[in-house]
Design a protein around this motif. Sequence first.
Motif, PDB file in Angstrom:
ATOM      1  N   ARG A   1      11.184   5.531  -9.019  1.00  0.00           N
ATOM      2  CA  ARG A   1      11.869   5.670 -10.304  1.00  0.00           C
ATOM      3  C   ARG A   1      10.868   5.573 -11.453  1.00  0.00           C
ATOM      4  O   ARG A   1       9.805   4.963 -11.306  1.00  0.00           O
ATOM      5  CB  ARG A   1      12.928   4.573 -10.459  1.00  0.00           C
ATOM      6  N   ASP A   2      11.224   6.146 -12.576  1.00  0.00           N
ATOM      7  CA  ASP A   2      10.366   6.051 -13.759  1.00  0.00           C
ATOM      8  C   ASP A   2      10.169   4.593 -14.143  1.00  0.00           C
ATOM      9  O   ASP A   2      11.141   3.833 -14.270  1.00  0.00           O
ATOM     10  CB  ASP A   2      10.992   6.814 -14.942  1.00  0.00           C
ATOM     11  N   GLY A   3       8.919   4.198 -14.327  1.00  0.00           N
ATOM     12  CA  GLY A   3       8.616   2.841 -14.755  1.00  0.00           C
ATOM     13  C   GLY A   3       8.716   1.800 -13.665  1.00  0.00           C
ATOM     14  O   GLY A   3       8.526   0.601 -13.918  1.00  0.00           O
ATOM     15  N   GLU A   4       8.989   2.208 -12.438  1.00  0.00           N
ATOM     16  CA  GLU A   4       9.134   1.257 -11.338  1.00  0.00           C
ATOM     17  C   GLU A   4       7.771   0.713 -10.923  1.00  0.00           C
ATOM     18  O   GLU A   4       6.781   1.449 -10.867  1.00  0.00           O
ATOM     19  CB  GLU A   4       9.805   1.933 -10.136  1.00  0.00           C
TER      20      GLU A   4
ATOM     21  N   GLY B   1       0.801  -1.225   0.000  1.00  0.00           N
ATOM     22  CA  GLY B   1       0.000   0.000   0.000  1.00  0.00           C
ATOM     23  C   GLY B   1       0.831   1.270   0.000  1.00  0.00           C
ATOM     24  O   GLY B   1       0.527   2.218  -0.742  1.00  0.00           O
ATOM     25  N   ALA B   2       1.878   1.319   0.811  1.00  0.00           N
ATOM     26  CA  ALA B   2       2.705   2.523   0.884  1.00  0.00           C
ATOM     27  C   ALA B   2       3.454   2.751  -0.431  1.00  0.00           C
ATOM     28  O   ALA B   2       3.598   3.893  -0.889  1.00  0.00           O
ATOM     29  CB  ALA B   2       3.689   2.406   2.046  1.00  0.00           C
ATOM     30  N   ALA B   3       3.932   1.667  -1.042  1.00  0.00           N
ATOM     31  CA  ALA B   3       4.633   1.794  -2.325  1.00  0.00           C
ATOM     32  C   ALA B   3       3.683   2.286  -3.413  1.00  0.00           C
ATOM     33  O   ALA B   3       4.039   3.148  -4.230  1.00  0.00           O
ATOM     34  CB  ALA B   3       5.241   0.450  -2.712  1.00  0.00           C
ATOM     35  N   ARG B   4       2.468   1.753  -3.445  1.00  0.00           N
ATOM     36  CA  ARG B   4       1.474   2.207  -4.426  1.00  0.00           C
ATOM     37  C   ARG B   4       1.185   3.697  -4.242  1.00  0.00           C
ATOM     38  O   ARG B   4       1.083   4.454  -5.210  1.00  0.00           O
ATOM     39  CB  ARG B   4       0.186   1.405  -4.278  1.00  0.00           C
ATOM     40  N   LEU B   5       1.039   4.114  -2.982  1.00  0.00           N
ATOM     41  CA  LEU B   5       0.734   5.510  -2.690  1.00  0.00           C
ATOM     42  C   LEU B   5       1.860   6.425  -3.156  1.00  0.00           C
ATOM     43  O   LEU B   5       1.615   7.493  -3.726  1.00  0.00           O
ATOM     44  CB  LEU B   5       0.504   5.675  -1.189  1.00  0.00           C
ATOM     45  N   ALA B   6       3.099   6.010  -2.928  1.00  0.00           N
ATOM     46  CA  ALA B   6       4.242   6.809  -3.366  1.00  0.00           C
ATOM     47  C   ALA B   6       4.276   6.924  -4.888  1.00  0.00           C
ATOM     48  O   ALA B   6       4.552   7.998  -5.440  1.00  0.00           O
ATOM     49  CB  ALA B   6       5.539   6.191  -2.850  1.00  0.00           C
ATOM     50  N   LEU B   7       3.980   5.827  -5.574  1.00  0.00           N
ATOM     51  CA  LEU B   7       3.967   5.850  -7.034  1.00  0.00           C
ATOM     52  C   LEU B   7       2.841   6.729  -7.568  1.00  0.00           C
ATOM     53  O   LEU B   7       3.012   7.449  -8.561  1.00  0.00           O
ATOM     54  CB  LEU B   7       3.822   4.429  -7.578  1.00  0.00           C
ATOM     55  N   GLU B   8       1.681   6.689  -6.915  1.00  0.00           N
ATOM     56  CA  GLU B   8       0.532   7.481  -7.362  1.00  0.00           C
ATOM     57  C   GLU B   8       0.748   8.974  -7.151  1.00  0.00           C
ATOM     58  O   GLU B   8       0.336   9.794  -7.971  1.00  0.00           O
ATOM     59  CB  GLU B   8      -0.726   7.044  -6.611  1.00  0.00           C
ATOM     60  N   THR B   9       1.382   9.330  -6.038  1.00  0.00           N
ATOM     61  CA  THR B   9       1.513  10.742  -5.673  1.00  0.00           C
ATOM     62  C   THR B   9       2.871  11.340  -6.019  1.00  0.00           C
ATOM     63  O   THR B   9       3.010  12.564  -6.046  1.00  0.00           O
ATOM     64  CB  THR B   9       1.275  10.919  -4.163  1.00  0.00           C
ATOM     65  N   GLY B  10       3.864  10.493  -6.263  1.00  0.00           N
ATOM     66  CA  GLY B  10       5.208  10.992  -6.514  1.00  0.00           C
ATOM     67  C   GLY B  10       5.938  11.414  -5.254  1.00  0.00           C
ATOM     68  O   GLY B  10       7.033  11.994  -5.323  1.00  0.00           O
TER      69      GLY B  10
END
Length: 264
Positions: free
Chosen positions: A232-235, A183-192
């Motif tokens: 990272r981009d594409g991560e 969940g935390a990783a998804r949130l970071a990817l969604e929000t930058g």
Amino acid sequence: MSVKDELKTMADGFRWGRRPLVPRSAEEHAKPKEDRVFPSDWARTDVGVAARQVLLKGAMHPIVRNELTLRVFGRDNLEGVDPPMIFFSNHSSHLDATLIMCTLPDVWQAKTAVGAARDYFFDVWWRQAFTALVYGAFPIDRARGARGAVDKARELLSQGWSIVVFPEGTRSADGHLQRFRHGAARLALETGAGVAPIAIVGAFQAMPKGRFWPRSGRPPVTVRYGAPFWPRDGETHQELSRRMTHAVTQLFHEERTTWWEALH
């Protein structure tokens, strides 16, 4: 059975501060319970922030210093970093959120909110109020999924608030690091938003599950802040989650060896 044993049995079965459970035979006739979410936005107003800093500095931090032998490392990693940030940590004790909020630099502490389990910290009114005020907390519903919590976390990040999350989802039963949920990783990817690792060493030994106050003798506890990093981009969320796990693990190794040896 003695009177003392009877009182203990009654106390164990009493739902302190909560309404009695509906008898199973009457459940189909009972009105569905309204699902109320405790409002916590008030705790993040200017007045709430001021009250929280008074409580943390004037009460919580002195108690922590008195009951524990506390060491803190790595706060300089946050210098020059712009908020918001997702702070993430291992989770082995109810001390963890208090340790983080008491050791964050002032500039971060004033605008950081903790994600707290709704079924425990937001179950009765007094614990709801305490958790919201002292930790600026917002509820995470572990039983029904965290969609509402993700929406609130995204809202807070968009408003410049940093948040504290525990990717393991629940306290470790033995003090060892558990698998991170995504969940935390998804949130970071969604929000930058950037992510900042924290390792808390010794909190399990000081106050494991089942205890409501630290053990006597001022047990040693270390809080280590690691260097923030960004998606990272594409991560993928799995890849970012692995990096997050590695970052906390490296901080644990630093506690046992040195920064240079842990790096290698």
